[in-house]
Design a protein around this motif. Structure first.
Motif, PDB file in Angstrom:
ATOM      1  N   MET A   1       0.859  -1.174   0.000  1.00 58.12           N
ATOM      2  CA  MET A   1       0.000   0.000   0.000  1.00 58.12           C
ATOM      3  C   MET A   1       0.899   1.228   0.000  1.00 58.12           C
ATOM      4  N   LYS A   2       0.487   2.248  -0.727  1.00 54.07           N
ATOM      5  CA  LYS A   2       1.277   3.476  -0.724  1.00 54.07           C
ATOM      6  C   LYS A   2       0.392   4.669  -0.397  1.00 54.07           C
ATOM      7  N   ILE A   3       1.035   5.711   0.122  1.00 49.71           N
ATOM      8  CA  ILE A   3       0.367   6.964   0.450  1.00 49.71           C
ATOM      9  C   ILE A   3       0.755   7.993  -0.598  1.00 49.71           C
ATOM     10  N   GLU A   4      -0.250   8.708  -1.109  1.00 48.03           N
ATOM     11  CA  GLU A   4      -0.016   9.816  -2.034  1.00 48.03           C
ATOM     12  C   GLU A   4      -0.541  11.090  -1.390  1.00 48.03           C
ATOM     13  N   VAL A   5       0.095  12.194  -1.717  1.00 44.22           N
ATOM     14  CA  VAL A   5      -0.323  13.503  -1.223  1.00 44.22           C
ATOM     15  C   VAL A   5      -0.458  14.430  -2.422  1.00 44.22           C
ATOM     16  N   VAL A   6      -1.660  14.981  -2.635  1.00 47.11           N
ATOM     17  CA  VAL A   6      -1.885  15.891  -3.754  1.00 47.11           C
ATOM     18  C   VAL A   6      -2.663  17.117  -3.288  1.00 47.11           C
ATOM     19  N   LYS A   7      -2.505  18.196  -4.003  1.00 46.55           N
ATOM     20  CA  LYS A   7      -3.335  19.379  -3.792  1.00 46.55           C
ATOM     21  C   LYS A   7      -4.411  19.343  -4.858  1.00 46.55           C
ATOM     22  N   GLY A   8      -5.674  19.478  -4.457  1.00 46.06           N
ATOM     23  CA  GLY A   8      -6.728  19.416  -5.445  1.00 46.06           C
ATOM     24  C   GLY A   8      -8.109  19.393  -4.823  1.00 46.06           C
ATOM     25  N   ASP A   9      -9.058  18.969  -5.632  1.00 45.56           N
ATOM     26  CA  ASP A   9     -10.464  18.920  -5.261  1.00 45.56           C
ATOM     27  C   ASP A   9     -10.862  17.464  -5.041  1.00 45.56           C
ATOM     28  N   ILE A  10     -11.370  17.145  -3.873  1.00 49.26           N
ATOM     29  CA  ILE A  10     -11.760  15.774  -3.536  1.00 49.26           C
ATOM     30  C   ILE A  10     -12.813  15.228  -4.507  1.00 49.26           C
ATOM     31  N   ALA A  11     -13.615  16.099  -5.095  1.00 48.74           N
ATOM     32  CA  ALA A  11     -14.666  15.668  -6.018  1.00 48.74           C
ATOM     33  C   ALA A  11     -14.136  15.377  -7.422  1.00 48.74           C
ATOM     34  N   ASP A  12     -12.850  15.598  -7.652  1.00 44.87           N
ATOM     35  CA  ASP A  12     -12.252  15.366  -8.969  1.00 44.87           C
ATOM     36  C   ASP A  12     -11.154  14.310  -8.934  1.00 44.87           C
ATOM     37  N   GLN A  13     -11.323  13.271  -8.155  1.00 42.37           N
ATOM     38  CA  GLN A  13     -10.319  12.202  -8.044  1.00 42.37           C
ATOM     39  C   GLN A  13     -10.767  11.001  -8.868  1.00 42.37           C
ATOM     40  N   SER A  14     -10.795  11.186 -10.187  1.00 38.01           N
ATOM     41  CA  SER A  14     -11.388  10.194 -11.081  1.00 38.01           C
ATOM     42  C   SER A  14     -10.638   8.864 -11.124  1.00 38.01           C
ATOM     43  N   ASP A  15      -9.391   8.838 -10.690  1.00 37.29           N
ATOM     44  CA  ASP A  15      -8.638   7.588 -10.704  1.00 37.29           C
ATOM     45  C   ASP A  15      -8.725   6.832  -9.383  1.00 37.29           C
ATOM     46  N   MET A  16      -9.557   7.291  -8.471  1.00 39.64           N
ATOM     47  CA  MET A  16      -9.744   6.632  -7.176  1.00 39.64           C
ATOM     48  C   MET A  16     -11.074   5.877  -7.175  1.00 39.64           C
ATOM     49  N   GLU A  17     -11.080   4.682  -6.637  1.00 39.65           N
ATOM     50  CA  GLU A  17     -12.302   3.896  -6.574  1.00 39.65           C
ATOM     51  C   GLU A  17     -13.295   4.480  -5.565  1.00 39.65           C
ATOM     52  N   ALA A  18     -12.760   5.090  -4.496  1.00 44.09           N
ATOM     53  CA  ALA A  18     -13.618   5.681  -3.466  1.00 44.09           C
ATOM     54  C   ALA A  18     -13.047   7.010  -3.003  1.00 44.09           C
ATOM     55  N   VAL A  19     -13.945   7.883  -2.558  1.00 43.77           N
ATOM     56  CA  VAL A  19     -13.551   9.130  -1.896  1.00 43.77           C
ATOM     57  C   VAL A  19     -14.231   9.155  -0.534  1.00 43.77           C
ATOM     58  N   VAL A  20     -13.593   9.858   0.396  1.00 42.33           N
ATOM     59  CA  VAL A  20     -14.147   9.984   1.737  1.00 42.33           C
ATOM     60  C   VAL A  20     -14.812  11.349   1.862  1.00 42.33           C
ATOM     61  N   ASN A  21     -16.037  11.322   2.361  1.00 48.38           N
ATOM     62  CA  ASN A  21     -16.808  12.532   2.614  1.00 48.38           C
ATOM     63  C   ASN A  21     -16.672  12.901   4.081  1.00 48.38           C
ATOM     64  N   ALA A  22     -16.139  14.086   4.359  1.00 50.61           N
ATOM     65  CA  ALA A  22     -16.134  14.621   5.719  1.00 50.61           C
ATOM     66  C   ALA A  22     -17.556  15.120   5.956  1.00 50.61           C
ATOM     67  N   ALA A  23     -18.402  14.198   6.369  1.00 49.09           N
ATOM     68  CA  ALA A  23     -19.853  14.399   6.386  1.00 49.09           C
ATOM     69  C   ALA A  23     -20.335  15.164   7.611  1.00 49.09           C
ATOM     70  N   ASN A  24     -21.577  15.640   7.502  1.00 48.62           N
ATOM     71  CA  ASN A  24     -22.294  16.126   8.680  1.00 48.62           C
ATOM     72  C   ASN A  24     -23.148  14.963   9.167  1.00 48.62           C
ATOM     73  N   LYS A  25     -23.705  15.078  10.365  1.00 50.34           N
ATOM     74  CA  LYS A  25     -24.377  13.908  10.961  1.00 50.34           C
ATOM     75  C   LYS A  25     -25.599  13.440  10.182  1.00 50.34           C
ATOM     76  N   GLU A  26     -26.217  14.308   9.410  1.00 57.03           N
ATOM     77  CA  GLU A  26     -27.392  13.917   8.622  1.00 57.03           C
ATOM     78  C   GLU A  26     -27.031  13.450   7.213  1.00 57.03           C
ATOM     79  N   LEU A  27     -25.715  13.447   6.882  1.00 55.92           N
ATOM     80  CA  LEU A  27     -25.217  13.059   5.562  1.00 55.92           C
ATOM     81  C   LEU A  27     -25.873  13.855   4.444  1.00 55.92           C
ATOM     82  N   ARG A  28     -26.053  15.128   4.707  1.00 55.08           N
ATOM     83  CA  ARG A  28     -26.638  16.042   3.720  1.00 55.08           C
ATOM     84  C   ARG A  28     -25.560  16.927   3.122  1.00 55.08           C
ATOM     85  N   SER A  29     -25.939  17.604   2.058  1.00 54.89           N
ATOM     86  CA  SER A  29     -25.045  18.581   1.466  1.00 54.89           C
ATOM     87  C   SER A  29     -24.805  19.692   2.470  1.00 54.89           C
ATOM     88  N   GLY A  30     -23.674  20.311   2.372  1.00 52.68           N
ATOM     89  CA  GLY A  30     -23.338  21.424   3.260  1.00 52.68           C
ATOM     90  C   GLY A  30     -22.229  22.224   2.626  1.00 52.68           C
TER      91      GLY A  30
END
Length: 169
Positions: A1-30
């Motif tokens: 496993m490797k760690i990568e560090v990039v500057k960018g937009d979490i919503a534009d990580q098209s080469d990643m199978e999953a992204v992590v949402n720093a969610a609010n408790k209701e899992l709504r947009s914010g």
């Protein structure tokens, strides 16, 4: 496993199978990460999250990615600094539980934002230390996960994370 560090937009990580949402408790947009992911994913993301709400600090759940370029979104609720205690343990749980959900779904690559260091007020350097400690301790575990990427939005986040990561090597 490797760690990568990039500057960018979490919503534009098209080469990643999953992204992590720093969610609010209701899992709504914010604002921040949740707002960016929900905007790009469309209304299906919020609808899928309704069955898991309310999320407790440190928990993580998985939904599909809908309009995002990712198959999955792993939602986790970070601690509000100074309110949710023990904050460091809860923040560590966010990373650990997210990695566990990735393993359970045979995910090979996941992109994380910095959890709780924005509107939730967690100190940047302490948040980075916790993220690195948990991710690095996860390496020996068996599973499909091959890449863990940290996606930093600001120059300050990126430079601080990169410095701290490189100093650990």
């Amino acid at each position: 496993m490797k760690i990568e560090v990039v500057k960018g937009d979490i919503a534009d990580q098209s080469d990643m199978e999953a992204v992590v949402n720093a969610a609010n408790k209701e899992l709504r947009s914010g604002g921040g990460v949740a707002g960016a992911l929900h905007k790009k994913a469309g209304p299906g993301l919020q609808k899928a999250g309704e069955r898991y709400a309310p999320l407790q600090p440190g928990e993580a759940v998985v939904t599909e990615g809908f309009g995002l370029p990712n198959d999955f979104v792993i939602h986790t609720l970070g601690p509000v600094y100074g309110t949710d205690e023990p904050a460091e343990e809860l923040l560590g749980s966010c990373y650990g539980e997210s990695l566990e959900r990735a393993r359970e779904h045979n995910i090979t690559s996941v992109a994380f934002p910095l959890i709780s260091t924005g509107a939730f007020g967690y100190p940047l350097e302490a948040g980075i230390d916790t993220a690195l400690e948990v991710v690095e301790s996860y390496f020996p575990r068996p599973g499909s996960l091959q890449i863990v990427r940290s996606v930093l939005f600001s120059d300050e986040q990126y430079e601080t994370f990169k410095r701290k990561y490189e100093s650990r090597s």
